[in-house]
Scaffold this motif. Sequence first.
Motif, mmCIF file in Angstrom:
data_model
loop_
_atom_site.group_PDB
_atom_site.id
_atom_site.type_symbol
_atom_site.label_atom_id
_atom_site.label_comp_id
_atom_site.label_asym_id
_atom_site.label_seq_id
_atom_site.Cartn_x
_atom_site.Cartn_y
_atom_site.Cartn_z
ATOM 1 N N HIS A 26 0.821 -1.208 0.000
ATOM 2 C CA HIS A 26 0.000 0.000 0.000
ATOM 3 C C HIS A 26 0.855 1.259 0.000
ATOM 4 O O HIS A 26 2.035 1.229 0.334
ATOM 5 N N ALA A 27 0.215 2.361 -0.350
ATOM 6 C CA ALA A 27 0.813 3.681 -0.165
ATOM 7 C C ALA A 27 0.710 4.010 1.318
ATOM 8 O O ALA A 27 -0.134 3.452 2.027
ATOM 9 N N ARG A 28 1.594 4.929 1.790
ATOM 10 C CA ARG A 28 1.606 5.160 3.226
ATOM 11 C C ARG A 28 2.212 6.502 3.569
ATOM 12 O O ARG A 28 3.094 7.005 2.881
ATOM 13 N N SER A 29 1.721 7.071 4.654
ATOM 14 C CA SER A 29 2.330 8.246 5.272
ATOM 15 C C SER A 29 2.539 7.916 6.744
ATOM 16 O O SER A 29 1.714 7.244 7.355
ATOM 17 N N ALA A 30 3.642 8.384 7.307
ATOM 18 C CA ALA A 30 3.926 8.197 8.725
ATOM 19 C C ALA A 30 4.406 9.530 9.279
ATOM 20 O O ALA A 30 5.414 10.067 8.819
ATOM 21 N N PHE A 31 3.678 10.054 10.244
ATOM 22 C CA PHE A 31 3.967 11.371 10.802
ATOM 23 C C PHE A 31 4.302 11.265 12.282
ATOM 24 O O PHE A 31 3.667 10.490 13.004
ATOM 25 N N GLY A 32 5.225 12.075 12.725
ATOM 26 C CA GLY A 32 5.445 12.264 14.153
ATOM 27 C C GLY A 32 4.568 13.415 14.603
ATOM 28 O O GLY A 32 4.524 14.461 13.954
ATOM 29 N N VAL A 33 3.852 13.204 15.699
ATOM 30 C CA VAL A 33 2.951 14.243 16.219
ATOM 31 C C VAL A 33 3.219 14.446 17.708
ATOM 32 O O VAL A 33 3.750 13.564 18.389
ATOM 33 N N ALA A 34 2.833 15.623 18.201
ATOM 34 C CA ALA A 34 3.076 15.983 19.591
ATOM 35 C C ALA A 34 2.187 15.205 20.557
ATOM 36 O O ALA A 34 2.572 14.964 21.698
ATOM 37 N N GLN A 35 1.011 14.797 20.122
ATOM 38 C CA GLN A 35 0.090 14.074 20.991
ATOM 39 C C GLN A 35 -1.001 13.434 20.163
ATOM 40 O O GLN A 35 -1.314 13.877 19.058
ATOM 41 N N ILE A 36 -1.564 12.357 20.686
ATOM 42 C CA ILE A 36 -2.680 11.623 20.081
ATOM 43 C C ILE A 36 -3.765 11.530 21.149
ATOM 44 O O ILE A 36 -3.446 11.478 22.350
ATOM 45 N N PRO A 37 -5.048 11.501 20.783
ATOM 46 C CA PRO A 37 -6.089 11.412 21.803
ATOM 47 C C PRO A 37 -5.815 10.334 22.850
ATOM 48 O O PRO A 37 -5.322 9.252 22.541
ATOM 49 N N MET A 38 -6.113 10.688 24.080
ATOM 50 C CA MET A 38 -5.980 9.812 25.250
ATOM 51 C C MET A 38 -4.541 9.393 25.523
ATOM 52 O O MET A 38 -4.284 8.448 26.249
ATOM 53 N N GLY A 39 -3.584 10.075 24.901
ATOM 54 C CA GLY A 39 -2.183 9.775 25.146
ATOM 55 C C GLY A 39 -1.656 8.553 24.426
ATOM 56 O O GLY A 39 -0.550 8.081 24.704
ATOM 57 N N ALA A 40 -2.441 8.019 23.484
ATOM 58 C CA ALA A 40 -2.033 6.813 22.755
ATOM 59 C C ALA A 40 -0.718 7.048 22.028
ATOM 60 O O ALA A 40 -0.397 8.168 21.621
#
Length: 151
Positions: free
Chosen positions: A126-140
């Motif tokens: 598959h095609a894909r994107s992977a991002f680093g983020v500062a936070q995800i809901p509920m701290g996941a």
Amino acid sequence: MSIHDKLKALNISLPPVATPAAAYLPFVQTGKLVFLSGHIAKKDGKVWVGQLGKNLSTEEGKAAARAVAIDLLGTLQAATGDLAKVQRIVKLMSLVNSTPDFTEQHLVTNGASELLAELFGPAGAHARSAFGVAQIPMGACVEIELIAEVA
């Protein structure tokens, strides 16, 4: 070997569709495409909390992404009625809760990508994107959404 046989051989049982945590649907189909909303990582039935580069290793993140892929497959099963109807995994978008200096989001996301390729063969590429983020809901630690083409 069928998708169901592969799941059984890997000792994977698919979970039921999780109840959305906010105002959205778990999946939407338009034409031959099924769009799955983002699923967050869970471990032992609870949100898998953590941040890559701070208190989780790349290998732990990869395991979390694999766990997310299993949950996504449960939702895809509910959306299609049968995973055998999946013609192709089209795209993943992965959000990795990570520190500013963590740069292995792509390796974390491999946990999901490798499982999908193992289960669906060439149709799992598959095609894909992977991002680093500062936070995800509920701290996941990881959230992944998926687009699939179905028969």
